[in-house]
Design a protein around this motif. Structure first.
Motif, PDB file in Angstrom:
ATOM      1  N   ARG A  29       1.108  -1.202   0.084  1.00 16.99           N
ATOM      2  CA  ARG A  29      -0.148  -0.160   0.507  1.00 16.99           C
ATOM      3  C   ARG A  29       0.786   1.386  -0.162  1.00 16.99           C
ATOM      4  O   ARG A  29       0.432   2.001   0.918  1.00 16.99           O
ATOM      5  N   LEU A  30       1.835   1.097  -0.949  1.00 16.93           N
ATOM      6  CA  LEU A  30       2.520   2.520  -0.529  1.00 16.93           C
ATOM      7  C   LEU A  30       1.380   3.496  -1.607  1.00 16.93           C
ATOM      8  O   LEU A  30       0.718   3.509  -2.600  1.00 16.93           O
ATOM      9  N   LYS A  31       2.579   4.750  -0.650  1.00 13.33           N
ATOM     10  CA  LYS A  31       1.338   6.640  -1.169  1.00 13.33           C
ATOM     11  C   LYS A  31       2.522   7.008  -1.769  1.00 13.33           C
ATOM     12  O   LYS A  31       3.430   6.572  -2.667  1.00 13.33           O
ATOM     13  N   PRO A  32       1.650   7.927  -2.847  1.00 11.29           N
ATOM     14  CA  PRO A  32       2.209   9.048  -3.854  1.00 11.29           C
ATOM     15  C   PRO A  32       3.495   9.936  -2.755  1.00 11.29           C
ATOM     16  O   PRO A  32       3.054   9.695  -1.633  1.00 11.29           O
ATOM     17  N   TYR A  33       4.710   9.762  -3.512  1.00 12.22           N
ATOM     18  CA  TYR A  33       5.318  11.085  -2.933  1.00 12.22           C
ATOM     19  C   TYR A  33       6.315  11.765  -3.314  1.00 12.22           C
ATOM     20  O   TYR A  33       6.191  12.240  -4.996  1.00 12.22           O
ATOM     21  N   ALA A  34       7.042  13.094  -2.843  1.00 10.93           N
ATOM     22  CA  ALA A  34       7.424  14.037  -3.664  1.00 10.93           C
ATOM     23  C   ALA A  34       8.382  15.256  -3.002  1.00 10.93           C
ATOM     24  O   ALA A  34       8.528  14.145  -1.875  1.00 10.93           O
ATOM     25  N   VAL A  42      -4.895  16.153   7.586  1.00 11.01           N
ATOM     26  CA  VAL A  42      -3.707  16.103   8.532  1.00 11.01           C
ATOM     27  C   VAL A  42      -3.290  15.028   8.744  1.00 11.01           C
ATOM     28  O   VAL A  42      -1.884  14.408   8.152  1.00 11.01           O
ATOM     29  N   SER A  43      -3.783  13.969   9.051  1.00  9.47           N
ATOM     30  CA  SER A  43      -2.952  12.776   9.370  1.00  9.47           C
ATOM     31  C   SER A  43      -2.858  11.411   9.019  1.00  9.47           C
ATOM     32  O   SER A  43      -2.145  10.899   8.431  1.00  9.47           O
ATOM     33  N   SER A  44      -3.060  12.427   7.215  1.00  6.84           N
ATOM     34  CA  SER A  44      -2.964  11.962   6.287  1.00  6.84           C
ATOM     35  C   SER A  44      -1.215  12.378   5.610  1.00  6.84           C
ATOM     36  O   SER A  44      -1.060  11.782   4.278  1.00  6.84           O
ATOM     37  N   ILE A  45      -0.327  13.252   5.718  1.00 11.09           N
ATOM     38  CA  ILE A  45       0.226  13.789   5.539  1.00 11.09           C
ATOM     39  C   ILE A  45       1.562  13.279   6.347  1.00 11.09           C
ATOM     40  O   ILE A  45       1.574  13.676   7.398  1.00 11.09           O
ATOM     41  N   GLY A  46       2.563  13.358   5.988  1.00  9.95           N
ATOM     42  CA  GLY A  46       3.722  12.690   6.154  1.00  9.95           C
ATOM     43  C   GLY A  46       4.608  14.013   5.603  1.00  9.95           C
ATOM     44  O   GLY A  46       5.258  14.059   4.042  1.00  9.95           O
ATOM     45  N   ILE A  47       5.575  14.501   6.847  1.00  7.86           N
ATOM     46  CA  ILE A  47       7.220  15.264   5.940  1.00  7.86           C
ATOM     47  C   ILE A  47       8.022  14.722   7.371  1.00  7.86           C
ATOM     48  O   ILE A  47       8.232  14.412   7.985  1.00  7.86           O
ATOM     49  N   ILE A  48       9.348  14.440   6.096  1.00 10.51           N
ATOM     50  CA  ILE A  48      10.791  14.303   6.052  1.00 10.51           C
ATOM     51  C   ILE A  48      11.544  14.843   6.436  1.00 10.51           C
ATOM     52  O   ILE A  48      11.710  15.441   5.302  1.00 10.51           O
ATOM     53  N   VAL A  49      12.192  14.988   7.209  1.00  9.14           N
ATOM     54  CA  VAL A  49      12.917  16.355   7.014  1.00  9.14           C
ATOM     55  C   VAL A  49      14.746  16.048   7.582  1.00  9.14           C
ATOM     56  O   VAL A  49      14.866  15.406   8.564  1.00  9.14           O
ATOM     57  N   PRO A  50      15.414  16.246   7.193  1.00  8.98           N
ATOM     58  CA  PRO A  50      16.834  16.003   7.354  1.00  8.98           C
ATOM     59  C   PRO A  50      17.402  16.813   8.597  1.00  8.98           C
ATOM     60  O   PRO A  50      18.268  16.700   9.086  1.00  8.98           O
ATOM     61  N   TYR A  51      17.121  18.027   9.213  1.00  6.14           N
ATOM     62  CA  TYR A  51      17.392  17.985  10.262  1.00  6.14           C
ATOM     63  C   TYR A  51      16.320  18.441  11.675  1.00  6.14           C
ATOM     64  O   TYR A  51      15.496  18.628  11.456  1.00  6.14           O
ATOM     65  N   LYS A  52      17.368  17.807  12.405  1.00  5.63           N
ATOM     66  CA  LYS A  52      16.034  17.898  14.115  1.00  5.63           C
ATOM     67  C   LYS A  52      16.189  19.369  14.136  1.00  5.63           C
ATOM     68  O   LYS A  52      14.490  19.947  14.514  1.00  5.63           O
ATOM     69  N   GLN A  53      16.577  20.382  13.519  1.00  6.84           N
ATOM     70  CA  GLN A  53      15.663  21.381  14.582  1.00  6.84           C
ATOM     71  C   GLN A  53      14.369  22.416  13.613  1.00  6.84           C
ATOM     72  O   GLN A  53      13.944  23.161  14.164  1.00  6.84           O
ATOM     73  N   GLN A  54      14.836  21.510  11.937  1.00 12.21           N
ATOM     74  CA  GLN A  54      14.023  21.712  11.521  1.00 12.21           C
ATOM     75  C   GLN A  54      12.424  21.205  11.942  1.00 12.21           C
ATOM     76  O   GLN A  54      11.806  21.616  11.121  1.00 12.21           O
TER      77      GLN A  54
END
Length: 67
Positions: A7-12, A54-66
């Protein structure tokens, strides 16, 4: 078959042009305000205009401060 099984979802990946990471003096972690602003606008658009929860949106960030 693979997508249906997991069940992979789209990503960008979003490249915000002319933005630069800065280092927070106290934590020494990096942050990038233009990237954070872009993601904020994108989430608002998805949630309010496209009615994506909003519960369906995931954000991956490279910085802890961000986070």
């Amino acid at each position: 078959m693979f997508r249906a099984t997991f069940r992979l979802k789209p990503y960008a990946f979003i490249n915000v042009q002319d933005s630069r990471a800065q280092r927070h003096e106290a934590t020494q972690s990096y942050f990038n305000n233009p990237e954070a602003d872009c993601i904020d606008r994108l989430i608002r658009f998805l949630n309010l205009d496209a009615e994506v929860p909003v519960s369906s949106i995931g954000i991956i960030v490279p910085y802890k401060q961000q986070i």
